[in-house]
Structure formats: C-alpha cells, structure tokens
Design an enzyme around this catalytic site. Structure first.
Site, mmCIF file in Angstrom:
data_model
loop_
_atom_site.group_PDB
_atom_site.id
_atom_site.type_symbol
_atom_site.label_atom_id
_atom_site.label_comp_id
_atom_site.label_asym_id
_atom_site.label_seq_id
_atom_site.Cartn_x
_atom_site.Cartn_y
_atom_site.Cartn_z
ATOM 1 N N GLU A 1 0.834 -1.204 0.000
ATOM 2 C CA GLU A 1 0.000 0.000 0.000
ATOM 3 C C GLU A 1 0.867 1.251 0.000
ATOM 4 O O GLU A 1 0.619 2.216 0.721
ATOM 5 C CB GLU A 1 -0.933 0.006 1.220
ATOM 6 C CG GLU A 1 -1.736 -1.277 1.371
ATOM 7 C CD GLU A 1 -2.583 -1.314 2.621
ATOM 8 O OE1 GLU A 1 -2.422 -0.429 3.480
ATOM 9 O OE2 GLU A 1 -3.416 -2.218 2.747
ATOM 10 N N CYS B 1 -10.725 0.098 7.806
ATOM 11 C CA CYS B 1 -10.245 1.405 8.250
ATOM 12 C C CYS B 1 -10.864 2.545 7.460
ATOM 13 O O CYS B 1 -11.051 3.649 7.994
ATOM 14 C CB CYS B 1 -8.720 1.459 8.160
ATOM 15 S SG CYS B 1 -8.054 0.973 6.548
#
Length: 645
Positions: free
Chosen positions: A312, A408
């Site tokens: 990421e 998240c």
C-alpha cells in the site's frame, strides 16, 4: 532554529447545496449503518466483531478475539465521526448510543490505563513487544482523536479521561528514562493525536511525548531491529524500514516513501509539531516531502500510494499505473490532513488546491452515493473481466463493498466529512487576516485583532458553478484582511467588493488580500469562471503518455461503460474537439457531465487477432461523469485518462 509558525484553525457551520446533503448522509445513514456493521448486524458482509471484542475484554461476554490487530480503531473513528456530527447538530439518541459505547470502553480499560482488546484477549503479557506490526499506539491515537472530538462537541469528559489515562500510561512506558522503552509506532497516528490532546488539555506532557516519537523515529540503533531480535526473528522485514518512514530521522528525509497512509499521518504530525515549536527545520522537511508527493507521486484524483504488492505504498517517482493503482481511500484522507496542516503553517494556494483535489475526488470516490458501500482501493481504470482473473489486480474492485475485514476506510470517510467545517478557514497568529481556503457554503465566527467578533456567511455554487458570495456581519467596523484563495483551476477569476471591481492579479501565494475597514453588510463576490479543462501528464509519467484527463472546476472526470460502451481504451479525443458542460439534475444525484465527439475503431471484418491493415475509425459521442460518482450504476469499465488524437 525557531520561528513563528502559527495559524488559528476556526470551525465553520456548513450550509451548502453540495456538502450539506453529504453531511446529512453521514448523520442519517453512514453512522447508523456503520454502527450496525461494528455490531455484526449487516448481512452478507465480512463480520467486524469490534463491539464484541470490547464486551469480551470487559468480561461481559465469552469468546475469542476476532479481526485485525487494529480492529479497535474502527470504533474509535466511528466515535470521532459521532463527535463531529454532534458538534454540527445535537442528537440525543445518537449521543446516548455513543455514551453507551464509551461506558463499554471504560469497563474494558485495564487498571493501569491500558486499552487494547487484541493484546488484552490474545497476549496480555506481550504488550509493546511488536511495535512495528501490531498497531497498539496507532489504536491509542485514534482513541485520543475520538476523545478530543467528543469532548469538544458535548463537554463530556468520560472519553477524554479514558484517553488521558491511556496517554499517561504510555508516557510512563516510552522514552529514554530508566526502564522505559526507546521505541515508536510502526503505524504513525498517535503523534498527531497527542498534539490534539495537548491543545485540548494544555498538558505539555502530551506535546513532549509526541515530539519524542517524532524525533526518535529513524535514529540508530534502529529500534525495530532491536525488538525483532528480541522476538527471535532472523529474516529481515519484507518491506524494510522505509515502509514505516523510520529509515532516517525526519530532518534527513527527502522523498515520500513507504506505506502512504502512515506517511501522511506522520507528515501531518511533523507539520503540527513545527507549528507548535516554531522549528523551521521540521517545516523544511515537510516542504521537501510535500513536493515529493504532489510533484512526482500523486494521481490526478489526489490519490496516493500506487502499489498493492509493495505494501500500500509509494514506489519510484512517476510510477502511477492506472489499472493497478492502490490509492487507498485512507491515503487520500491523510493527504487532506497534511495539506490542512501545511496551510496552517504557511497559507499557500498549492496546499489548498491539493486539499480540494483530494477531497472532491480521491476521498468522495471511496463511498457510494447512498453511503452504504465503500472502496478501499481507488483505481483510475477498470476492466472488470481482467480484475476477475489477473493476480496483479487482486486488490482492485469494480463495485464498492458493504464492509471489509480491514475496515479502516469507511469510518475514516465519515469522520472527515463530519468535520469538514474545520478545513475552510484559518486566521494568522496575530488575528489580522482571515484566510478562506475552500469555497463551501457556510457561516463562521472569528475573533480578529482588537477582540472584535466577525461573522462571515459564505454562499457557494461550487462545484457546478463558480459563483461565491461572502457577507460580513459585525457590531462595529473593524480593520482586518480577508484573504481569498484563487484556485489554480480558474484561469480568469474576478473579484468585487460592494459591487466595485478589485484586481486580484497580484495575489500573493495565490490569495487575493482585501485589506480594509469592514462594516456590517459588506459583500464580497468572487467569480470563478469554469470551463472544461484538459490535464496533460508530465512527460515522465509513462502510463499516461499521449493521454489527457478532464476536469471541470475542482472535479476530475472519468468515462464509464454505461455512457460510452465497452473498450474505453480504444476511444480517442481529438485535441481540437470542443467539450461541452451540461448539468443533469436527475443523474447521480445531480452532476455536470462533459460531452464531446471522439473516435473509436470500427468492428473488424474478420476474427483475426492481428492485421496488417489499420482499423478504420468512426465518430462517436464521448460522455464523462465526475470520478467520485463512478460505479454507482452497476459494474462496467471506467477510465480517467483518454487517448488524445
């Protein structure tokens, strides 16, 4: 080196035709839906188990911990969104529900102040033994942010006291003193949270602890290596120290690198620290890292973090693939945070332009128009059939999901949209200048030099029309400067005060400064003429060579299969083709679409995969919609970048 680096954040109440419905959606749909998800009441989605983890930790239920190591943070971000929502409009039922969740947190908190259900339920004797991976301090940071928001909205101290007890415990554990752990978080977050806690409580201990975490990061000997050896690890960490921005001390870092969300939270905290301490060397580091992000590693949508397989993370300069783009929603949200803090340190248009770009595009795309489905990953090109088969696209989805095992992003969107009023205005340290950074219909009351209260009422027709009107309200005339951002996307802004034209051509740092003695009823009109714009990539942005993207005002556009048919990569848009903007009130909640004439390949005469003859081209209509609204009409192809003929 120290200097005065300071701006005062002020909170506005939003009353805007575009953003007010989205804040209402957060209040009426998103927060209730996410509460159901946290309680495992949404069918056919990945379970959360977050509330149940706290119930088990409090001794009120039987069972085992379930979820990611940072599962607690989903509830904390939800509570923060509730706090910001209650600050906008009190809601007794919502407040009651939040208070019940806060009571549960109090019962789950350990006697010494520690609060983390993963460690309490799975390895209570192993606290702080894997700071690199296990997110204990990250979760603590989100708890603190929730506590500050809820206290500021309601005046209730219970959650704030829980957070302070935890922060006090962390302060006893970490540092360079005897028996303390000389470590720092693998996923930054607590640094910016502690500075918020310091500003709220006035307790200098919290600022000092934040500064410790910032300054200690990247020093040798490397703490993550020390703790890995204590755990008996013999294999080097897959992503290296760069992954968590701990490869060098902050003042030596020159390139945005590693996990994009971690980077944004860290840089945000560093900018905050520069502002609190006046440390210009920290601000200089932020400037370097900002330039690295926005000049070489940011997508046109404001998305950042291009690689899934690299964790990421950012990769090399100009490596911005479209169909495998990761661009996590949380990373765009983090970029908004970073831009806001840079604006508070030094008001420059470039920061507000990026904040606006990320907000309208990279952030909004992460949630469906009905508020119940979400993107974790935000690609700039999608071919659904390829997504279903190609391993390098394993993270790319062409339809938003109802929830995630790693959830998240959904509560992160909720807390940002609910707190949007905090991003519109600032004042300078002397309270002599009011800066307007974002043009969103709102009202804000500001104290200026001399202690006089000024209320600004803003009316905005963005993002579909560029007409802005601000009206000044005050009891007595007052002298101050009103600085209005002139967006980079507007080529010919026009400005009037009480009907008289003002020349904004010499606007410093992209802000037109109106310095005068203001009287109640004074009216400022800012016209930002809007036209379809073609965006061209830097020559080294290989992925987009020979292509253009379209923008109208702050909105970046895309093509969808629903409007243009399949095989979108085959379309070409001639450079001389006119592009028309048209508002369609019944499409996707009401949007401006862009239309033009382009070309596509005619169907081949035979079935041969390759040919020695070029295909003939035929004229076709091209229709673009706002990128944030894609994937709300069923699955299909999408692309932001279009070949230019």
């Amino acid at each position: 080196m120290a200097a005065t680096i300071c701006a005062n954040q002020v909170s506005a109440r939003i009353q805007d035709p575009f953003w007010s419905p989205r804040q209402a959606l957060v209040r009426d749909v998103v927060i209730p839906y996410q509460w159901q998800a946290l309680n495992d009441q949404v069918p056919d989605v990945e379970p959360s188990h977050t509330i149940e983890n706290f119930r088990i930790a409090a001794g009120e239920a039987e069972g085992e911990y379930y979820g990611m190591v940072f599962q607690d943070s989903d509830l904390y971000k939800w509570l923060e969104a509730v706090g910001h929502t209650l600050a906008n409009e009190r809601d007794e039922e919502l407040e009651r529900k939040a208070d019940e969740a806060i009571d549960l947190l109090a019962r789950a908190q350990q006697p010494d102040g520690y609060l983390n259900t993963h460690y309490t339920l799975t390895k209570p004797d192993k606290r702080w033994t894997n700071l690199r991976d296990d997110h204990e301090l990250y979760c603590a940071g989100h708890l603190i942010e929730a506590a500050v928001a809820y206290y500021q909205a309601t005046g209730k101290r219970k959650l704030l006291d829980i957070a302070c007890r935890f922060a006090d415990y962390i302060n006893r554990v970490f540092g360079h003193g005897p028996g303390k752990i000389p470590g720092y978080p693998g996923h930054e977050e607590i640094e910016l949270a502690l500075i918020k806690l310091y500003r709220t409580t006035g307790n200098r201990t919290y600022l000092d602890l934040a500064l410790y975490f910032i300054e200690e990061r990247g020093r040798q000997p490397h703490y993550f290596q020390i703790e890995a050896e204590k755990r008996g690890e013999t294999t080097p960490f897959r992503f290296g120290f760069e992954y968590s921005q701990s490869h060098l001390p902050i003042r030596e870092q020159t390139e945005a690198i590693g996990h994009a969300v971690r980077a944004m939270y860290f840089y945000t905290a560093v900018a905050d620290a520069a502002r609190e301490t006046g440390d210009v060397s920290l601000l200089d580091a932020c400037r370097r890292l900002w330039n690295s992000v926005v000049q070489k590693k940011m997508y046109v949508t404001g998305g950042i973090g291009s690689s899934a397989d690299n964790g990421e993370a950012f990769t090399t300069d100009y490596d911005l693939p479209n169909d495998t783009a990761y661009t996590e929603t949380c990373a765009a949200i983090g970029l908004v945070f970073f831009a806001q803090r840079m604006l508070q340190a030094e008001p420059r248009r470039e920061y507000a332009d990026v904040m606006e770009r990320a907000l309208f595009n990279g952030v909004l795309a992460g949630m469906s128009l009905d508020g119940r489905r979400y993107f974790y990953v935000n690609p700039l090109e999608v071919w659904p059939s390829a997504c279903d088969y190609r391993a390098d696209m394993h993270s790319v989805k062409y339809e938003r999901q109802g929830w995630f095992g790693c959830a998240c992003c959904p509560p992160n969107i909720a807390r940002l949209l609910a707190s949007l009023g905090q991003y519109l205005y600032t004042t300078d340290a002397a309270k002599e200048t009011i800066y307007a950074h974002l043009y969103i219909g709102s009202s804000v009351s500001v104290e200026v030099a001399g202690g006089k209260q000024v209320t600004l009422v803003q009316e905005s027709q963005l993002p579909w029309q560029g007409r802005i009107r601000l009206t000044v309200h005050l009891d007595d005339p007052a002298a101050f400067t009103l600085a209005l951002r002139l967006p980079g996307w507007c080529l010919t802004p026009a400005l009037r005060v009480n009907g008289e034209t003002v020349d904004p051509a010499d606007a410093a740092d992209g802000y037109a400064r109106l310095n005068r003695t203001w009287a109640s009823g004074d009216v400022i009109e800012l016209d930002l003429p809007m036209q379809p714009l073609r965006i061209y990539p830097h020559p080294e942005l290989r992925e987009d060579a020979g292509k253009v993207a379209l923008q109208y005002g702050p909105i970046v556009y895309c093509l969808e299969e629903a409007d243009n048919g399949a095989n979108l990569r085959d379309l070409t848009l001639p450079r001389e083709a006119a592009i028309a903007a048209k508002y369609e009130p019944d499409l996707l909640g009401g949007v401006v679409v862009l239309e033009s004439t382009g070309y596509k390949s005619a169907a081949p005469a035979g079935a041969a995969l390759y040919s020695y003859e070029p295909p003939s081209r035929e004229e076709t209509r091209i229709r673009a919609i706002p990128y944030y609204a894609w994937a709300n009409r069923g699955p299909g192809e999408m692309t932001v970048w279009i070949r230019e003929a």
